[in-house]
Design a protein around this motif. Structure first.
Motif, PDB file in Angstrom:
ATOM      1  N   LEU A 183       0.813  -1.222   0.000  1.00 44.79           N
ATOM      2  CA  LEU A 183       0.000   0.000   0.000  1.00 44.79           C
ATOM      3  C   LEU A 183       0.845   1.270   0.000  1.00 44.79           C
ATOM      4  O   LEU A 183       0.386   2.334  -0.430  1.00 44.79           O
ATOM      5  CB  LEU A 183      -0.938   0.010   1.216  1.00 44.79           C
ATOM      6  N   LYS A 184       2.085   1.159   0.458  1.00 47.13           N
ATOM      7  CA  LYS A 184       2.968   2.329   0.486  1.00 47.13           C
ATOM      8  C   LYS A 184       3.306   2.830  -0.915  1.00 47.13           C
ATOM      9  O   LYS A 184       3.857   3.919  -1.076  1.00 47.13           O
ATOM     10  CB  LYS A 184       4.245   2.010   1.262  1.00 47.13           C
ATOM     11  N   ALA A 185       2.963   2.022  -1.919  1.00 47.50           N
ATOM     12  CA  ALA A 185       3.153   2.480  -3.301  1.00 47.50           C
ATOM     13  C   ALA A 185       2.286   3.702  -3.590  1.00 47.50           C
ATOM     14  O   ALA A 185       2.617   4.524  -4.450  1.00 47.50           O
ATOM     15  CB  ALA A 185       2.803   1.355  -4.276  1.00 47.50           C
ATOM     16  N   LYS A 186       1.174   3.851  -2.856  1.00 51.45           N
ATOM     17  CA  LYS A 186       0.247   4.947  -3.130  1.00 51.45           C
ATOM     18  C   LYS A 186      -0.123   5.761  -1.888  1.00 51.45           C
ATOM     19  O   LYS A 186      -0.463   6.946  -1.992  1.00 51.45           O
ATOM     20  CB  LYS A 186      -1.033   4.374  -3.758  1.00 51.45           C
ATOM     21  N   TYR A 187      -0.044   5.125  -0.702  1.00 50.11           N
ATOM     22  CA  TYR A 187      -0.563   5.768   0.499  1.00 50.11           C
ATOM     23  C   TYR A 187       0.511   5.922   1.586  1.00 50.11           C
ATOM     24  O   TYR A 187       1.518   5.207   1.582  1.00 50.11           O
ATOM     25  CB  TYR A 187      -1.717   4.945   1.085  1.00 50.11           C
ATOM     26  N   ASN A 188       0.242   6.843   2.515  1.00 44.99           N
ATOM     27  CA  ASN A 188       1.040   6.966   3.729  1.00 44.99           C
ATOM     28  C   ASN A 188       0.405   6.039   4.763  1.00 44.99           C
ATOM     29  O   ASN A 188      -0.711   6.285   5.221  1.00 44.99           O
ATOM     30  CB  ASN A 188       1.043   8.417   4.226  1.00 44.99           C
ATOM     31  N   VAL A 189       1.112   4.975   5.121  1.00 42.70           N
ATOM     32  CA  VAL A 189       0.516   3.890   5.901  1.00 42.70           C
ATOM     33  C   VAL A 189       1.155   3.780   7.289  1.00 42.70           C
ATOM     34  O   VAL A 189       2.373   3.853   7.434  1.00 42.70           O
ATOM     35  CB  VAL A 189       0.677   2.537   5.163  1.00 42.70           C
ATOM     36  N   LEU A 190       0.301   3.575   8.283  1.00 42.62           N
ATOM     37  CA  LEU A 190       0.749   3.214   9.628  1.00 42.62           C
ATOM     38  C   LEU A 190       0.200   1.829   9.941  1.00 42.62           C
ATOM     39  O   LEU A 190      -0.965   1.544   9.666  1.00 42.62           O
ATOM     40  CB  LEU A 190       0.229   4.213  10.673  1.00 42.62           C
ATOM     41  N   MET A 191       1.053   0.965  10.510  1.00 45.18           N
ATOM     42  CA  MET A 191       0.561  -0.344  10.943  1.00 45.18           C
ATOM     43  C   MET A 191       0.930  -0.556  12.403  1.00 45.18           C
ATOM     44  O   MET A 191       1.870   0.044  12.919  1.00 45.18           O
ATOM     45  CB  MET A 191       1.155  -1.474  10.093  1.00 45.18           C
ATOM     46  N   VAL A 209      -7.229  -6.561  -1.868  1.00 48.25           N
ATOM     47  CA  VAL A 209      -7.469  -5.282  -1.174  1.00 48.25           C
ATOM     48  C   VAL A 209      -6.836  -4.128  -1.947  1.00 48.25           C
ATOM     49  O   VAL A 209      -7.456  -3.071  -2.135  1.00 48.25           O
ATOM     50  CB  VAL A 209      -6.914  -5.333   0.268  1.00 48.25           C
ATOM     51  N   CYS A 210      -5.613  -4.330  -2.394  1.00 47.35           N
ATOM     52  CA  CYS A 210      -4.885  -3.259  -3.081  1.00 47.35           C
ATOM     53  C   CYS A 210      -5.560  -2.850  -4.387  1.00 47.35           C
ATOM     54  O   CYS A 210      -5.602  -1.656  -4.732  1.00 47.35           O
ATOM     55  CB  CYS A 210      -3.441  -3.696  -3.351  1.00 47.35           C
ATOM     56  N   VAL A 211      -6.085  -3.814  -5.122  1.00 44.32           N
ATOM     57  CA  VAL A 211      -6.799  -3.495  -6.368  1.00 44.32           C
ATOM     58  C   VAL A 211      -8.006  -2.608  -6.068  1.00 44.32           C
ATOM     59  O   VAL A 211      -8.261  -1.615  -6.770  1.00 44.32           O
ATOM     60  CB  VAL A 211      -7.233  -4.792  -7.093  1.00 44.32           C
ATOM     61  N   ILE A 244       1.719  -2.969  -7.809  1.00 45.25           N
ATOM     62  CA  ILE A 244       1.597  -4.261  -7.122  1.00 45.25           C
ATOM     63  C   ILE A 244       2.784  -5.162  -7.461  1.00 45.25           C
ATOM     64  O   ILE A 244       3.406  -5.766  -6.588  1.00 45.25           O
ATOM     65  CB  ILE A 244       0.261  -4.945  -7.498  1.00 45.25           C
ATOM     66  N   ARG A 245       3.117  -5.224  -8.747  1.00 50.40           N
ATOM     67  CA  ARG A 245       4.221  -6.073  -9.193  1.00 50.40           C
ATOM     68  C   ARG A 245       5.546  -5.645  -8.538  1.00 50.40           C
ATOM     69  O   ARG A 245       6.303  -6.481  -8.029  1.00 50.40           O
ATOM     70  CB  ARG A 245       4.341  -5.993 -10.715  1.00 50.40           C
ATOM     71  N   ALA A 246       5.807  -4.348  -8.513  1.00 46.86           N
ATOM     72  CA  ALA A 246       7.071  -3.836  -7.986  1.00 46.86           C
ATOM     73  C   ALA A 246       7.199  -4.072  -6.480  1.00 46.86           C
ATOM     74  O   ALA A 246       8.266  -4.461  -5.990  1.00 46.86           O
ATOM     75  CB  ALA A 246       7.203  -2.351  -8.297  1.00 46.86           C
ATOM     76  N   TYR A 247       6.105  -3.858  -5.743  1.00 47.73           N
ATOM     77  CA  TYR A 247       6.186  -3.958  -4.284  1.00 47.73           C
ATOM     78  C   TYR A 247       6.091  -5.393  -3.788  1.00 47.73           C
ATOM     79  O   TYR A 247       6.666  -5.729  -2.737  1.00 47.73           O
ATOM     80  CB  TYR A 247       5.120  -3.065  -3.631  1.00 47.73           C
ATOM     81  N   VAL A 248       5.382  -6.269  -4.514  1.00 49.91           N
ATOM     82  CA  VAL A 248       5.358  -7.688  -4.157  1.00 49.91           C
ATOM     83  C   VAL A 248       6.755  -8.288  -4.311  1.00 49.91           C
ATOM     84  O   VAL A 248       7.165  -9.156  -3.539  1.00 49.91           O
ATOM     85  CB  VAL A 248       4.330  -8.453  -5.027  1.00 49.91           C
ATOM     86  N   LYS A 249       7.491  -7.781  -5.288  1.00 42.76           N
ATOM     87  CA  LYS A 249       8.836  -8.296  -5.557  1.00 42.76           C
ATOM     88  C   LYS A 249       9.825  -7.974  -4.440  1.00 42.76           C
ATOM     89  O   LYS A 249      10.821  -8.671  -4.265  1.00 42.76           O
ATOM     90  CB  LYS A 249       9.345  -7.703  -6.885  1.00 42.76           C
ATOM     91  N   ARG A 250       9.557  -6.922  -3.655  1.00 43.03           N
ATOM     92  CA  ARG A 250      10.496  -6.516  -2.611  1.00 43.03           C
ATOM     93  C   ARG A 250      10.067  -6.951  -1.209  1.00 43.03           C
ATOM     94  O   ARG A 250      10.684  -6.557  -0.220  1.00 43.03           O
ATOM     95  CB  ARG A 250      10.697  -5.000  -2.645  1.00 43.03           C
ATOM     96  N   LEU A 251       9.003  -7.757  -1.121  1.00 39.20           N
ATOM     97  CA  LEU A 251       8.528  -8.196   0.190  1.00 39.20           C
ATOM     98  C   LEU A 251       9.532  -9.103   0.891  1.00 39.20           C
ATOM     99  O   LEU A 251      10.290  -9.834   0.254  1.00 39.20           O
ATOM    100  CB  LEU A 251       7.199  -8.956   0.047  1.00 39.20           C
ATOM    101  N   ALA A 252       9.503  -9.053   2.207  1.00 33.00           N
ATOM    102  CA  ALA A 252      10.324  -9.947   3.025  1.00 33.00           C
ATOM    103  C   ALA A 252       9.443 -10.564   4.097  1.00 33.00           C
ATOM    104  O   ALA A 252       8.435  -9.980   4.501  1.00 33.00           O
ATOM    105  CB  ALA A 252      11.470  -9.175   3.668  1.00 33.00           C
ATOM    106  N   SER A 253       9.813 -11.757   4.560  1.00 29.92           N
ATOM    107  CA  SER A 253       9.022 -12.400   5.609  1.00 29.92           C
ATOM    108  C   SER A 253       9.125 -11.618   6.905  1.00 29.92           C
ATOM    109  O   SER A 253      10.191 -11.104   7.245  1.00 29.92           O
ATOM    110  CB  SER A 253       9.530 -13.827   5.851  1.00 29.92           C
ATOM    111  N   PRO A 254       8.032 -11.518   7.654  1.00 32.79           N
ATOM    112  CA  PRO A 254       8.107 -10.925   8.990  1.00 32.79           C
ATOM    113  C   PRO A 254       9.040 -11.764   9.860  1.00 32.79           C
ATOM    114  O   PRO A 254       9.268 -12.950   9.578  1.00 32.79           O
ATOM    115  CB  PRO A 254       6.657 -11.003   9.503  1.00 32.79           C
ATOM    116  N   PRO A 255       9.583 -11.183  10.912  1.00 34.08           N
ATOM    117  CA  PRO A 255      10.514 -11.929  11.775  1.00 34.08           C
ATOM    118  C   PRO A 255       9.910 -13.237  12.288  1.00 34.08           C
ATOM    119  O   PRO A 255       8.773 -13.270  12.747  1.00 34.08           O
ATOM    120  CB  PRO A 255      10.770 -10.951  12.930  1.00 34.08           C
ATOM    121  N   HIS A 256      10.678 -14.330  12.158  1.00 34.80           N
ATOM    122  CA  HIS A 256      10.329 -15.650  12.695  1.00 34.80           C
ATOM    123  C   HIS A 256       9.094 -16.259  12.045  1.00 34.80           C
ATOM    124  O   HIS A 256       8.409 -17.082  12.653  1.00 34.80           O
ATOM    125  CB  HIS A 256      10.138 -15.583  14.215  1.00 34.80           C
TER     126      HIS A 256
END
Length: 521
Positions: free
Chosen positions: A198-206, A369-371, A380-392
């Motif tokens: 979502l950071k591709a388009k929005y300012n996100v807090l989680m 959700v993103c669509v 979507i393609r660019a940001y899915v490619k840079r994902l990493a697993s959350p810790p553990h």
């Protein structure tokens, strides 16, 4: 001044010194048990061997009424030393005691309670002084619980003030989109993935880390939410019925994602029906059902949706009957490639470094959700490619010739099976390292037995952490015909990992670390 009074004063000093590590250890366990007195008492009953010294101190306190022998004082001094040694701080605690404002208030109240008790030892007849002092030693584990009861009106008022403050902050952000995420497993991963894309388009807090309780959510809002944020991704955890509703009544989610429903925390939920009801509290809270996204591959979710007769909600998963589904899935050590159909919109050849089919399921929900929130295919393609697993959570790393899949966050039956399915994809020597699953109530042994049976078909070697805790897994492995010489029992992860790392094979090896018990186990 009589010898008895001198000995009583000395006993008081020693008792006060010993109570510091003992109270801190008790408060640490109380914090891990969510400040729930019933949970703490149940934990104490299950770990009664840890309190043998306290039981002995109670016996000594009774004996001291009938005699003031120097040997009784010697017994109290010896018990004090042993209690201090037994309650020394945990080495390498996975989750150390956090000195929050609540903990500080609890410690102050506990200190006052103890001082009042010890003070009475000087106001009573000399004969009863040692009785009070040794009684305090015996009851130290209960002092934080008494302090919690005393503090409860204060804590309730402070809690409500923080909640009201968080609501005011949210009200001051009328355009903020709140996305609630819950599920028996997968919610933290979906939270990380969704927030990243979502950071591709929005300012996100989680909500960070595992801040998925009401006060964790409130803390995030009060300390981190700014007027510039456009989306708040809120993870919602639960151990009891109405836990999700409590969070929803604070944040009022606009969108909701239910990632899964399965056997988890059965010790507190008591039944799978209660788990389903609790997870669907998010569904009930989202006013527009078109803003609900649910894992359509999950049988419990499918049954609940069928019973509700709701057609507006969106389903996702790997099955083609979902509104959003993945296909052409290919997994390698470099990650996963797949394509997605989202309400007829095709996104082909997506690449992600994530491994495991369940992560593809999670990503179909994220993409759905993103669509609907207006992200483009390129984003979507660019940001899915840079994902990493959350810790553990299925983190893949390499240490020389050894690959490690770290899935140490608390497990459940479906999560364990998914991790083993991921391990099965690799060609290396497959090693499982686990202490088993907990918090499954009466189903715990059955689930661990089935875990062992399933692992027997996947693994070449199994390292079990803790003999008693993993007995059901051992029996499952044995029942499936697994070679018992390839089952190694270790006392700790450090010991097990060192042993597994030292073993040499003709080809490379991969170690799956599945679950890591918290400090209160």
């Amino acid at each position: 001044m009589s010898v008895i009074i001198i000995l009583n004063i000395l006993s008081c000093i020693i008792c006060t010194a010993v109570s510091v590590p003992c109270v801190l250890r008790s408060v640490h366990m109380f914090q891990l048990n969510s400040y729930k007195i019933s949970v703490q008492l149940k934990w104490m009953a299950a770990n009664f061997l840890k309190y043998i010294l306290n039981a002995v101190a109670l016996a000594v306190s009774v004996i001291s009424i009938f005699t003031r022998s120097v040997w009784v004082y010697a017994a109290v001094f010896a018990l004090a030393v042993l209690l201090a040694f037994a309650n020394k701080p945990l080495k390498n605690a996975k989750k150390p005691l956090v000195y929050t404002a609540r903990v500080k208030r609890l410690l102050v109240c506990a200190a006052v309670i103890e001082l009042i008790f010890l003070g009475t030892s000087f106001t009573l007849n000399e004969k009863y002084g040692l009785f009070i002092i040794s009684l305090v030693l015996a009851l130290i584990p209960f002092i934080p619980l008494i302090a919690n009861i005393i503090n409860s009106p204060i804590e309730k008022g402070i809690r409500q003030y923080y909640i009201n403050d968080a609501k005011k902050i949210l009200k001051a952000c009328p355009d903020l989109i709140v996305i609630g995420i819950t599920g028996s497993y997968g919610k933290t991963s979906v939270k990380y993935f969704l927030s990243t894309v979502l950071k591709a388009k929005y300012n996100v807090l989680m909500t960070p880390e595992s801040y998925n309780t009401p006060m964790g959510v409130v803390k995030t809002i009060r300390e981190q939410l700014r007027s510039t944020h456009e989306i708040f991704v809120c993870e919602m955890g639960a151990r009891h019925v109405n836990d999700i509703k409590e969070i929803c009544d604070i944040v009022f989610p606009d969108y909701g994602i239910i990632t899964s429903i399965g056997e988890q925390h059965l010790e507190t939920f008591k039944s799978i029906d209660n788990i389903i009801k609790t997870k669907f509290e998010l569904f009930d809270a989202v006013e527009n059902k078109e803003h609900m996204f649910l894992n359509g591959d999950n049988e419990n979710i499918k049954k609940r949706l069928s019973r509700l007769g709701v057609n507006e909600s969106h389903t996702y998963g790997l099955n083609g009957d979902n509104e959003t589904f993945a296909y052409n899935i290919s997994v390698s050590q470099k990650g996963t490639s797949f394509s997605v159909s989202c309400s007829g919109k095709i996104i082909e050849n997506l690449q992600t470094p994530l491994i495991g089919s369940h992560n593809v399921t999670n990503l179909t929900g994220v993409i759905s959700v993103c669509v609907r929130l207006g992200l483009t295919e390129d984003d979507i393609r660019a940001y899915v490619k840079r994902l990493a697993s959350p810790p553990h959570r299925l983190q893949l790393s390499r240490r020389g010739n050894t690959a490690v899949i770290d899935d140490a966050y608390n497990s459940n039956p479906a999560g364990c099976r998914a991790a083993l399915d991921t391990l099965k994809l690799f060609s290396e020597v497959k090693i499982l390292m686990t202490p088993g699953m907990v918090e499954l109530g009466k189903m715990q042994d059955e689930c661990n037995y089935e875990f062992g049976k399933y692992a027997a078909d996947v693994c070449d070697y199994v390292y079990l952490i803790g003999k008693k805790q993993t007995e059901a897994i051992y029996n499952g492995l044995k029942g499936a015909g697994f070679d018992e010489s390839k089952i190694i029992i270790s006392n700790s992860f450090e010991e097990g990992f060192a042993a597994a790392s030292a073993v040499e094979f003709d080809k490379k090896k991969i170690i799956l670390i599945e679950n890591d018990l918290p400090d209160n186990y």
